[in-house]
Write an enzyme that holds these catalytic residues in place. Structure first.
Site, PDB file in Angstrom:
ATOM      1  CG  ASP A 110      -0.434  -0.277   2.561  1.00  0.00           C
ATOM      2  OD1 ASP A 110       0.987  -0.288   2.542  1.00  0.00           O
ATOM      3  OD2 ASP A 110      -0.790  -0.628   3.502  1.00  0.00           O
TER       4      ASP A 110
ATOM      5  CG  ASP B  53      -8.619  -1.059  11.796  1.00  0.00           C
ATOM      6  OD1 ASP B  53      -7.795  -1.705  11.240  1.00  0.00           O
ATOM      7  OD2 ASP B  53      -9.111  -0.163  10.845  1.00  0.00           O
TER       8      ASP B  53
ATOM      9  CG  HIS C  42      -5.586  -1.984   8.812  1.00  0.00           C
ATOM     10  ND1 HIS C  42      -5.810  -0.654   9.263  1.00  0.00           N
ATOM     11  CD2 HIS C  42      -4.296  -2.298   8.953  1.00  0.00           C
ATOM     12  CE1 HIS C  42      -4.458  -0.010   9.645  1.00  0.00           C
ATOM     13  NE2 HIS C  42      -3.551  -1.053   9.403  1.00  0.00           N
TER      14      HIS C  42
ATOM     15  CD  GLU D  78      -8.540   1.119   7.583  1.00  0.00           C
ATOM     16  OE1 GLU D  78      -8.465   0.026   8.681  1.00  0.00           O
ATOM     17  OE2 GLU D  78      -7.926   2.291   7.821  1.00  0.00           O
TER      18      GLU D  78
END
Ligand code: PGA
Length: 249
Positions: free
Chosen positions: A67, A136, A138, A143
């Site tokens: 990413d 979270d 990810h 996400e």
């Protein structure tokens, strides 16, 4: 899914580096998926050491990063491109032509993301994908809510991710980009092998939820439970809520 328990961050980093090194020895033209964030930094340091000791040769490998932030120039100090150059690429003999990192400045995101997927296919897919995990759940910047069939695309970052990453931007939440380009869940699951690294107590809860709970879009990393060749390397702190699994191993 295999969980490897290590005593601390140092041991985790060494094991991850040894695993990558072993793969490169077996296949010098390896296609390696790479991650950024604080967790893999130790692994990169160990890989650089192995290179300096002439125990590993990166000349023929290809890398794909998971990413990149949208809107940061490649030499911005918080861009993942800059991170990779400083932490790894400029210390080893990797061929620049074989480095792929999403371009956060692309003006044609749809075409660009499709092209990124195509580049991976052109190299016969990723052999081994290194992953971190967000609090979270990810992986990459997928996400909660990221579908299993997602591929490389532009995404909006969660507030928790923006908050967690503000530490890299002098604590200034407003300086953290709100979007990123990320490989998708399907792109990650297509790798022949996945290796997820998690260190520290801040990751204990999500590690427990991810690998002992049900598979769900709400915790994108939980999709890794479906991967036929997935290794989770955790240190004691990150594994602290996995006690029942640890004691049965
Ligand atoms: P970290 O980030 O390694 O800095 O904890 C992991 C992630 O957000 O994927």
């Amino acid at each position: 899914m295999k969980i490897v328990f290590t005593k601390d961050y140092q041991e985790l980093s060494l094991l991850a580096a040894q695993l990558v090194a072993q793969h490169i020895k077996e296949k010098p033209t390896l296609t390696l998926g790479l991650a950024t964030g604080s967790t893999p930094i130790g692994m990169y340091q160990e890989l650089v050491k192995l290179f300096k000791n002439q125990e590993i040769d990166f000349q023929h490998i290809t890398t794909f990063n998971l990413d990149e932030y949208v809107g940061l120039v490649p030499d911005h100090k918080q861009s993942y491109n800059f991170f990779m150059q400083k932490k790894f690429f400029e210390h080893v003999n990797i061929n620049k032509k074989n480095i792929f990192i999403p371009d956060g400045l692309t003006q044609k995101p749809t075409e660009y993301c499709a092209q990124y997927e195509q580049e991976i296919k052109n190299r016969d897919g990723i052999d081994i994908q290194i992953l971190g995990i967000g609090r979270d759940g990810h992986i990459g910047f997928n996400e909660p809510g990221s579908p299993i069939n997602s591929s490389t695309r532009v995404v909006n970052l969660d507030q928790l991710t923006i908050q967690d990453n503000a530490r890299f931007f002098d604590g200034n939440i407003n300086a953290v980009p709100k979007q990123a380009i990320t490989m998708g869940i399907a792109s990650i699951l297509a790798a022949r092998e996945c290796v997820l690294l998690a260190s520290g107590t801040a990751k204990a809860k999500i590690i427990e939820r991810t690998f002992t709970g049900t598979i769900s879009e709400n915790i994108p990393a939980s999709f890794l439970q479906m991967h036929p060749q997935c290794t989770i390397i955790v240190d004691q702190a990150a594994a602290s809520l996995l006690k029942s699994i640890q004691s049965s191993q």
